[in-house]
Design an enzyme around this catalytic site. Structure first.
Site, mmCIF file in Angstrom:
data_model
loop_
_atom_site.group_PDB
_atom_site.id
_atom_site.type_symbol
_atom_site.label_atom_id
_atom_site.label_comp_id
_atom_site.label_asym_id
_atom_site.label_seq_id
_atom_site.Cartn_x
_atom_site.Cartn_y
_atom_site.Cartn_z
ATOM 1 C CG ASP A 45 -17.885 59.785 69.588
ATOM 2 O OD1 ASP A 45 -18.661 60.521 70.249
ATOM 3 O OD2 ASP A 45 -16.657 59.990 69.536
ATOM 4 N N GLY A 89 -3.750 71.074 66.022
ATOM 5 C CA GLY A 89 -4.667 71.832 66.867
ATOM 6 C C GLY A 89 -5.930 72.272 66.153
ATOM 7 N N GLY A 106 -8.240 70.055 64.992
ATOM 8 C CA GLY A 106 -9.278 69.034 65.118
ATOM 9 C C GLY A 106 -9.385 68.139 63.903
ATOM 10 C CB SER A 128 -7.647 63.163 63.308
ATOM 11 O OG SER A 128 -8.638 63.019 64.256
ATOM 12 C CG ASP A 139 -10.342 60.969 65.529
ATOM 13 O OD1 ASP A 139 -11.444 61.160 64.992
ATOM 14 O OD2 ASP A 139 -9.917 61.662 66.466
ATOM 15 C CE1 TYR A 174 -16.416 63.828 74.456
ATOM 16 C CE2 TYR A 174 -15.476 63.121 76.539
ATOM 17 C CZ TYR A 174 -15.897 62.828 75.262
ATOM 18 O OH TYR A 174 -15.807 61.544 74.795
#
Length: 386
Positions: A38, A123, A125, A127, A173, A223
């Site tokens: 993304d 928690g 992941g 969304s 998301d 990240y």
């Protein structure tokens, strides 16, 4: 709780008003394929899941906002003229962010009573935060007669998270929570923000999500490092190949291979993952459109291998979940999300789901001493008024 029970609870919490009201829902999501593409202007292919936030809303005749979280059993009150960050109740900021962005569109918002509950595991992941933002945006725009199309609403919810909550998420998301449809995945071009529905309605297969129960502890620092390495690759290829290259999305795999010896090892691996993952997403779209589920499964498997070896964002627990899934006959299995914990997503024959689930739980517990949660879902509908 069913709708009637929710409205009964709403009446207990809030003073009775004879003003416009409604009930709304917005789903969580799982990304089927397209990880860490993304922010490289690439492609992603998420689906909405059959777990969601349900929100009841009613206008008030003042500027007050009262929000009751059924799951936290907590009532929070504030004024529309004082939308400051709440350091105590972090979840409130997702709603405040949406209200802040909506006030830039429509200055005369009415006060509102809101009550919400959700069954999206927090928690994990999947969304839950984007679903909460989208449900809030849908409720407030509907009650205040504000016209926003699906894309505008998704982008507004993203701005709420970027600007108010302070999380620099991409568009995936909120897009899938707002624009998803039943029995469809959503191909999103993260450069143009254009999207395309992709059929996912094979009656013989289901998506099974396995939560590793590993908190994603390293995500932020790692990240940022991955983004830096991707940017380093882009600068290298701009100098070597073409100054008009804007992102790794603009490269072919053959070009990356050509310069393997000239790139730092980590930079080559990151570029190799992103460029090959974009190719896998586009190939997945074609496979699903042709109902070639085994081919889609192979692409999922290749994606996990790339994420684990080239992008190095998996962890031993995710690798173990994928290994067990493949051994138990999943057509495809991969980690999903940012990595270092969270969930795997698996393509499983419907007739084998119960056996698969039992095997995952048993083997994962034996090998890690952790208890995996397992969720089975078809692609669900996006946000809607109930």
């Amino acid at each position: 709780m069913n709708k009637e029970q929710l409205w009964e609870k709403f009446a207990e919490v809030f003073t009775k008003l004879d003003l416009k009201k409604g009930i709304y829902a917005a789903p969580g999501r799982v990304n089927l394929i397209g990880e860490h593409t993304d922010y490289n202007d690439g492609f992603v292919l998420p689906m909405a899941i059959e777990k969601e936030i349900t929100m009841l809303a009613q206008l008030r005749n003042d500027q007050q906002v009262k929000i009751y979280s059924l799951d936290y059993d907590k009532l929070v009150e504030f004024d529309l003229l004082d939308l400051s960050y709440d350091k105590t109740n972090i979840w409130v900021n997702y709603l405040k962010g949406v209200l802040t962005e909506l006030q830039k569109v429509e200055q005369q918002l009415q006060g509102v009573n809101l009550m919400f509950t959700g069954n999206i595991p927090q928690g994990s992941g999947l969304s839950s935060s984007a679903a909460l933002e989208v449900a809030t945006a849908l409720a407030i725009t509907d009650l205040n007669n504000i016209e926003l199309n699906g894309v505008e609403m998704a982008l507004l919810a993203q701005r709420a998270e970027n600007n108010f909550v302070g999380v620099q998420c991409g568009i995936m998301d909120q897009y899938i929570s707002r624009l998803g449809q039943k029995d469809q995945a959503l191909l999103i071009d993260c450069r143009s923000n254009e999207y395309e529905l992709v059929p996912f309605a094979n009656p013989d297969y289901q998506i099974v999500i396995c939560n590793s129960k590993v908190e994603r502890g390293l995500v932020d620092s790692e990240y940022n490092q991955r983004r830096q390495e991707c940017n380093q690759a882009v600068k290298f290829f701009q100098a070597k190949e073409n100054s008009s290259i804007q992102a790794l999305r603009d490269l072919k795999l053959a070009t990356v291979e050509q310069y393997k010896a000239d790139l730092p090892a980590n930079v080559y691996k990151r570029a190799h993952h992103v460029v090959s993952e974009n190719e896998r997403v586009l190939a997945s779209k074609e496979a699903l459109a042709q109902n070639e589920m085994l081919q889609f499964g192979k692409l999922m498997n290749a994606s996990h291998l790339s994420l684990s070896r080239d992008y190095e964002v998996s962890c031993s627990e995710l690798d173990i979940l994928v290994e067990i899934a493949q051994k138990e006959g999943a057509a495809g299995a991969r980690m999903t999300g940012a990595g270092f914990g969270g969930c795997t997503v698996n393509l499983v024959k419907k007739e084998a789901v119960a056996e698969f689930t039992a095997a995952i739980k048993k083997e994962y517990k034996k090998r890690t001493n952790l208890s995996a949660d397992v969720y089975v879902s078809n692609p669900g509908p996006g946000a809607r008024k109930l």
